[in-house]
Design an enzyme around this catalytic site. Sequence first.
Site, PDB file in Angstrom:
ATOM      1  N   ASP A 163     -11.989  -0.714  -4.338  1.00 39.30           N
ATOM      2  CA  ASP A 163     -13.119  -0.116  -3.621  1.00 39.30           C
ATOM      3  C   ASP A 163     -14.268  -1.116  -3.551  1.00 39.30           C
ATOM      4  O   ASP A 163     -14.432  -1.948  -4.442  1.00 39.30           O
ATOM      5  CB  ASP A 163     -13.552   1.168  -4.357  1.00 39.30           C
ATOM      6  CG  ASP A 163     -14.466   2.033  -3.507  1.00 39.30           C
ATOM      7  OD1 ASP A 163     -14.555   1.803  -2.279  1.00 39.30           O
ATOM      8  OD2 ASP A 163     -15.099   2.947  -4.078  1.00 39.30           O
TER       9      ASP A 163
ATOM     10  N   ASN B 202      -8.471   7.695   5.048  1.00 37.71           N
ATOM     11  CA  ASN B 202      -8.945   6.487   5.744  1.00 37.71           C
ATOM     12  C   ASN B 202      -8.638   6.504   7.248  1.00 37.71           C
ATOM     13  O   ASN B 202      -9.269   5.774   8.017  1.00 37.71           O
ATOM     14  CB  ASN B 202      -8.349   5.215   5.130  1.00 37.71           C
ATOM     15  CG  ASN B 202      -8.933   4.866   3.774  1.00 37.71           C
ATOM     16  OD1 ASN B 202      -8.300   4.201   2.965  1.00 37.71           O
ATOM     17  ND2 ASN B 202     -10.157   5.316   3.505  1.00 37.71           N
TER      18      ASN B 202
HETATM   19  C1  FPP Z   1     -12.227   0.243   0.002  1.00 34.00           C
HETATM   20  O1  FPP Z   1     -13.368  -0.381   0.448  1.00 34.00           O
HETATM   21  C2  FPP Z   1     -11.013  -0.399   0.420  1.00 34.00           C
HETATM   22  C3  FPP Z   1     -10.165   0.058   1.385  1.00 34.00           C
HETATM   23  C4  FPP Z   1     -10.433   1.240   2.188  1.00 34.00           C
HETATM   24  C5  FPP Z   1      -8.918  -0.573   1.698  1.00 34.00           C
HETATM   25  C6  FPP Z   1      -8.436  -1.681   0.830  1.00 34.00           C
HETATM   26  C7  FPP Z   1      -8.029  -2.780   1.696  1.00 34.00           C
HETATM   27  C8  FPP Z   1      -7.990  -4.093   1.361  1.00 34.00           C
HETATM   28  C9  FPP Z   1      -8.287  -4.537   0.008  1.00 34.00           C
HETATM   29  C10 FPP Z   1      -7.683  -5.153   2.352  1.00 34.00           C
HETATM   30  C11 FPP Z   1      -6.346  -5.148   2.992  1.00 34.00           C
HETATM   31  C12 FPP Z   1      -5.219  -4.732   2.127  1.00 34.00           C
HETATM   32  C13 FPP Z   1      -4.096  -5.438   1.909  1.00 34.00           C
HETATM   33  C14 FPP Z   1      -3.004  -4.858   1.083  1.00 34.00           C
HETATM   34  C15 FPP Z   1      -3.886  -6.786   2.446  1.00 34.00           C
HETATM   35  P1  FPP Z   1     -14.429   0.505   1.226  1.00 34.00           P
HETATM   36  O2  FPP Z   1     -14.351   0.129   2.658  1.00 34.00           O
HETATM   37  O3  FPP Z   1     -14.223   1.952   0.961  1.00 34.00           O
HETATM   38  O4  FPP Z   1     -15.755   0.010   0.572  1.00 34.00           O
HETATM   39  P2  FPP Z   1     -17.131   0.803   0.478  1.00 34.00           P
HETATM   40  O5  FPP Z   1     -16.880   2.003  -0.405  1.00 34.00           O
HETATM   41  O6  FPP Z   1     -18.043  -0.191  -0.132  1.00 34.00           O
HETATM   42  O7  FPP Z   1     -17.530   1.190   1.875  1.00 34.00           O
END
Ligand code: FPP
Length: 248
Positions: free
Chosen positions: A25, A73
């Site tokens: 996250d 998501n």
């Molecule tokens: C949370 O950050 C993360 C995600 C929704 C997705 C995770 C994806 C990756 C790490 C990149 C691609 C994945 C792979 C396997 C190559 P957020 O967007 O919820 O962060 P925030 O809470 O700060 O908005």
Amino acid sequence: MKSDSAGNTGLNPSRLPAHVAVIMDGNGRWAQKRMLNRIKGHEKGADTVRAVVRASREIGIDFLTLYAFSTENWQRPKMEVSALMTLLKRFLESEQQEMAENNIRLRVIGQADRLPKDVQDALARVMEATGRNDGMCLSLALSYGARAEIVEAAQSLARQVKNGDIQPDEISDELFSGHLYTAGMPDPELLIRTSGEFRISNFLLWKIAYAELFVTPTLWPDFTREEFIGILKDFQNRERRFGRVSAS
Ligand code: FPP
């Protein structure tokens, strides 16, 4: 052959968690702090994924499960969903060889049939290429939601009861577990969440019953191999009692 380099890290190789699960996250906040588009945060987050997969393999973790995309998501802006899918496809294409060479087996948990066709094809290719590997199992949770997983398991068991294949009393912890996406995996012993939020977010609800939780304030793009090793050391110092009293 599994690697046994935990010794180089100061970790006790005989007390490593067999299964580590991670809620990645903070990509969006990482980008916002730098006045960048959220997608830049996901790009940097994908680099962290590469580093953590490599570190886990080197340390000798048997199962690593990463929460890469939840069922919720899908409700993000179309542009962001599409960028995440592109990043995922790029990750699969760039890592296929490394996974094959490093004896890593790829698995997907979640409703993979909801993913775009090109991502499904890339996943199928890597799973086919790595299916016989036994060094580390990397599971990507994609279009994953733990309640949906539990409901699907219940439906599948209900069908078996209806067909007369099993009796209701035969439904045990083990049988139920075997109907989850995670069938055959040990329970995660350690669940890490980055970016400081104390939430489970519908991740692996059944499997984490006894997991040790570790929340770090570090945003996922800033998470490093060193911090990962530090968390594993902390895990090794915790006493796990599973509801029983202390041994001493
Ligand atoms: C949370 O950050 C993360 C995600 C929704 C997705 C995770 C994806 C990756 C790490 C990149 C691609 C994945 C792979 C396997 C190559 P957020 O967007 O919820 O962060 P925030 O809470 O700060 O908005």
